[in-house]
Design a protein around this motif. Sequence first.
Motif, PDB file in Angstrom:
ATOM      1  N   TRP A 117      17.605  67.557  27.744  1.00 32.11           N
ATOM      2  CA  TRP A 117      16.908  68.119  26.582  1.00 32.11           C
ATOM      3  C   TRP A 117      15.871  69.156  26.972  1.00 32.11           C
ATOM      4  CZ3 TRP A 117      11.727  67.285  26.906  1.00 32.11           C
ATOM      5  CH2 TRP A 117      11.284  66.170  27.640  1.00 32.11           C
ATOM      6  N   ASN A 118      15.315  69.017  28.171  1.00 29.15           N
ATOM      7  CA  ASN A 118      14.258  69.941  28.596  1.00 29.15           C
ATOM      8  C   ASN A 118      14.783  71.100  29.424  1.00 29.15           C
ATOM      9  OD1 ASN A 118      14.916  67.877  30.434  1.00 29.15           O
ATOM     10  ND2 ASN A 118      13.098  68.293  31.636  1.00 29.15           N
ATOM     11  N   ARG A 119      16.101  71.181  29.581  1.00 29.12           N
ATOM     12  CA  ARG A 119      16.747  72.268  30.312  1.00 29.12           C
ATOM     13  C   ARG A 119      16.122  72.435  31.684  1.00 29.12           C
ATOM     14  NH1 ARG A 119      17.849  76.686  25.406  1.00 29.12           N
ATOM     15  NH2 ARG A 119      19.027  75.257  24.106  1.00 29.12           N
ATOM     16  N   ASP A 120      15.498  73.576  31.955  1.00 31.38           N
ATOM     17  CA  ASP A 120      14.976  73.846  33.296  1.00 31.38           C
ATOM     18  C   ASP A 120      13.466  73.678  33.391  1.00 31.38           C
ATOM     19  OD1 ASP A 120      14.544  75.933  31.603  1.00 31.38           O
ATOM     20  OD2 ASP A 120      15.290  77.501  32.913  1.00 31.38           O
ATOM     21  N   ILE A 121      12.867  72.946  32.467  1.00 29.96           N
ATOM     22  CA  ILE A 121      11.435  72.661  32.520  1.00 29.96           C
ATOM     23  C   ILE A 121      11.262  71.255  33.095  1.00 29.96           C
ATOM     24  CG2 ILE A 121       9.333  72.353  31.172  1.00 29.96           C
ATOM     25  CD1 ILE A 121      10.514  74.332  29.133  1.00 29.96           C
ATOM     26  N   PRO A 122      10.517  71.104  34.195  1.00 28.73           N
ATOM     27  CA  PRO A 122      10.341  69.765  34.771  1.00 28.73           C
ATOM     28  C   PRO A 122       9.810  68.777  33.738  1.00 28.73           C
ATOM     29  CG  PRO A 122       9.472  71.441  36.261  1.00 28.73           C
ATOM     30  CD  PRO A 122       9.816  72.140  34.974  1.00 28.73           C
ATOM     31  N   ARG A 123      10.447  67.631  33.666  1.00 32.44           N
ATOM     32  CA  ARG A 123      10.098  66.664  32.628  1.00 32.44           C
ATOM     33  C   ARG A 123       8.640  66.234  32.711  1.00 32.44           C
ATOM     34  NH1 ARG A 123      14.701  62.586  30.779  1.00 32.44           N
ATOM     35  NH2 ARG A 123      15.673  64.636  30.880  1.00 32.44           N
ATOM     36  N   GLU A 124       8.109  66.149  33.937  1.00 37.67           N
ATOM     37  CA  GLU A 124       6.723  65.715  34.082  1.00 37.67           C
ATOM     38  C   GLU A 124       5.734  66.706  33.467  1.00 37.67           C
ATOM     39  OE1 GLU A 124       8.018  67.477  38.125  1.00 37.67           O
ATOM     40  OE2 GLU A 124       8.861  66.175  36.564  1.00 37.67           O
ATOM     41  N   MET A 125       6.159  67.981  33.301  1.00 40.05           N
ATOM     42  CA  MET A 125       5.282  68.974  32.681  1.00 40.05           C
ATOM     43  C   MET A 125       5.028  68.665  31.205  1.00 40.05           C
ATOM     44  SD  MET A 125       4.605  71.074  35.156  1.00 40.05           S
ATOM     45  CE  MET A 125       3.891  72.475  34.331  1.00 40.05           C
ATOM     46  N   LEU A 126       5.956  67.942  30.582  1.00 36.46           N
ATOM     47  CA  LEU A 126       5.860  67.637  29.159  1.00 36.46           C
ATOM     48  C   LEU A 126       5.578  66.165  28.889  1.00 36.46           C
ATOM     49  CD1 LEU A 126       8.914  69.772  27.967  1.00 36.46           C
ATOM     50  CD2 LEU A 126       6.531  70.478  28.154  1.00 36.46           C
ATOM     51  N   LYS A 127       5.269  65.439  29.945  1.00 35.17           N
ATOM     52  CA  LYS A 127       5.043  64.003  29.830  1.00 35.17           C
ATOM     53  C   LYS A 127       3.694  63.729  29.175  1.00 35.17           C
ATOM     54  CE  LYS A 127       5.424  59.766  32.581  1.00 35.17           C
ATOM     55  NZ  LYS A 127       6.505  59.277  31.716  1.00 35.17           N
ATOM     56  N   ALA A 128       3.673  62.814  28.231  1.00 36.13           N
ATOM     57  CA  ALA A 128       2.437  62.452  27.555  1.00 36.13           C
ATOM     58  C   ALA A 128       1.471  61.796  28.528  1.00 36.13           C
ATOM     59  CB  ALA A 128       2.729  61.511  26.390  1.00 36.13           C
ATOM     60  N   GLN A 129       0.208  62.159  28.415  1.00 31.99           N
ATOM     61  CA  GLN A 129      -0.847  61.545  29.222  1.00 31.99           C
ATOM     62  C   GLN A 129      -1.692  60.657  28.330  1.00 31.99           C
ATOM     63  OE1 GLN A 129      -3.000  64.405  31.602  1.00 31.99           O
ATOM     64  NE2 GLN A 129      -1.148  65.484  32.216  1.00 31.99           N
ATOM     65  N   PHE A 130      -2.083  59.507  28.878  1.00 31.01           N
ATOM     66  CA  PHE A 130      -2.791  58.509  28.085  1.00 31.01           C
ATOM     67  C   PHE A 130      -4.137  58.169  28.696  1.00 31.01           C
ATOM     68  CE2 PHE A 130       1.719  57.863  27.283  1.00 31.01           C
ATOM     69  CZ  PHE A 130       1.774  57.684  25.912  1.00 31.01           C
ATOM     70  N   ILE A 131      -5.111  57.946  27.835  1.00 32.10           N
ATOM     71  CA  ILE A 131      -6.366  57.323  28.250  1.00 32.10           C
ATOM     72  C   ILE A 131      -6.168  55.829  28.354  1.00 32.10           C
ATOM     73  CG2 ILE A 131      -8.755  56.899  27.561  1.00 32.10           C
ATOM     74  CD1 ILE A 131      -8.682  59.654  26.181  1.00 32.10           C
ATOM     75  N   THR A 132      -5.486  55.273  27.341  1.00 28.93           N
ATOM     76  CA  THR A 132      -5.047  53.871  27.366  1.00 28.93           C
ATOM     77  C   THR A 132      -3.558  53.862  27.068  1.00 28.93           C
ATOM     78  OG1 THR A 132      -7.189  53.173  26.493  1.00 28.93           O
ATOM     79  CG2 THR A 132      -5.405  51.569  26.456  1.00 28.93           C
ATOM     80  N   PRO A 133      -2.706  53.585  28.057  1.00 29.08           N
ATOM     81  CA  PRO A 133      -1.258  53.672  27.826  1.00 29.08           C
ATOM     82  C   PRO A 133      -0.735  52.501  27.011  1.00 29.08           C
ATOM     83  CG  PRO A 133      -1.681  52.892  30.040  1.00 29.08           C
ATOM     84  CD  PRO A 133      -3.027  53.221  29.436  1.00 29.08           C
ATOM     85  N   PRO A 134       0.449  52.668  26.414  1.00 27.24           N
ATOM     86  CA  PRO A 134       1.092  51.545  25.721  1.00 27.24           C
ATOM     87  C   PRO A 134       1.315  50.403  26.704  1.00 27.24           C
ATOM     88  CG  PRO A 134       2.277  53.586  25.316  1.00 27.24           C
ATOM     89  CD  PRO A 134       1.290  53.881  26.389  1.00 27.24           C
ATOM     90  N   SER A 135       1.254  49.190  26.211  1.00 25.37           N
ATOM     91  CA  SER A 135       1.380  48.031  27.092  1.00 25.37           C
ATOM     92  C   SER A 135       2.742  47.923  27.740  1.00 25.37           C
ATOM     93  CB  SER A 135       1.078  46.747  26.303  1.00 25.37           C
ATOM     94  OG  SER A 135       1.977  46.615  25.213  1.00 25.37           O
ATOM     95  N   ASN A 136       3.757  48.599  27.133  1.00 25.85           N
ATOM     96  CA  ASN A 136       5.115  48.503  27.691  1.00 25.85           C
ATOM     97  C   ASN A 136       5.352  49.537  28.784  1.00 25.85           C
ATOM     98  OD1 ASN A 136       5.027  50.605  25.812  1.00 25.85           O
ATOM     99  ND2 ASN A 136       7.250  50.505  25.483  1.00 25.85           N
ATOM    100  N   LEU A 137       4.383  50.406  29.091  1.00 27.29           N
ATOM    101  CA  LEU A 137       4.569  51.405  30.140  1.00 27.29           C
ATOM    102  C   LEU A 137       3.985  50.918  31.450  1.00 27.29           C
ATOM    103  CD1 LEU A 137       3.817  54.809  28.362  1.00 27.29           C
ATOM    104  CD2 LEU A 137       6.006  53.692  28.761  1.00 27.29           C
TER     105      LEU A 137
END
Length: 411
Positions: A391-411
């Motif tokens: 879906w992200n073609r040639d853009i590294p997935r980590e560049m679009l990864k959500a950043q959290f102050i408090t992450p969801p408990s399932n991550l």
Amino acid sequence: MAADHSWTSMVYDICIVGAGLWGSSAARHASLPGRKVCLIGPSEPLEKDRPSRDIFASHYDVARTVRKCQGSNHFRSLMTMRAFKGLQDLEGTTGIQLNAAAGHIFYGKDIESKMAPIAKEEGVLLTAEDVHQRYPFLDTSRYGDTAMLFPINGGHANPRMIVHAEQKAATLQGCDIFDDVVESVGESGSHTHGEPVMRVLTKNGRHLLAKKVLLCTGAFTQLKDLLPPSTELDFGIDGTFTVRLEVGEDDLEKISSMPTMTSFTDPEWNCYMLPPIKYPDGKYYVKIGPLNQDQRRLTSLKEVKDWFLSKPDPKLVEKYRDLLLSIVKGFNPVSVKADMCVCSRTPTGLPYCDMVSPRLGLAVGGNGCGALLSDEVGRMAAEMIAGGENWNRDIPREMLKAQFITPPSNL
């Protein structure tokens, strides 16, 4: 609309929350044959209804800059190149004109060093004097001695019409669209076939079930009960504004060839500008807005609502009026108006396009480029939530990864 408190028997494959630029685009791209998709979000309020509303959007306007290359960032430029092409395709599909060619100028200090290599391939390097020779009514010399002109593949688009066209295409492809506000999203447990589903509850009493939910909810992502409990995104909301100067008949012809413009100069004076554009009141306006300065961080639903219902500081309106008039020479505005909007920001300067859980995804964080990116981010988010691998073609997935102050408990 009467409240409907019954659960629907329909289980959607994908429910998209947020019917603005990104959500409407995602709905179009997600609505493929054999896939049941719905889009939920409130329509633009009438002026008399604004005080009673909690949810607003910044696309309530007729003019946004669009161009093939964002300019200063390689990955944003990749996305804008594809978004620009996507809007052209959408025009052909719906017959709705979206783009107006005007060209685009980046101006400022040592402008070439600020342009991404991918953008330099498209642009023409100019001096401030070159700009003045091409456009005798423009003088950018006070803010820098160089400029980069994109004479084609740039201009402005009507964000209201983009939303209308995306939703028209989505509807023709079978998408259900609900004019409503989502109050909460959560896990529903097992359904009739033992498959976990998501529950979506709306202000008007709708109860919807979906295998997956995609949040395209912009500034309101953390202001309603949409994310897993105790989850906090690293995500900011800045209250901003635009200033519009009415163009009289005597000036309209003189400055009608004005391109859209973005500055890279002293931070105090960074701005974007749009040429004369006809508004619903039948008048023409040029528009200017700040980039990152002169904005206010908002942290609650009440603050965001109050911002949309307020007016900017008159001193700031005067500042940006004078800034525009220092560049667009010999122009005598008939009137000056201001409009309020917000900008969603991420620490990366790129959108978050990521899965929060196996059944919940999000696409948020325009960083001032929401319209520029809209069709491509919608496509990426639609393919991501549907399980697409590339879906992200040639853009590294980590560049679009959500950043959290408090992450969801399932991550």
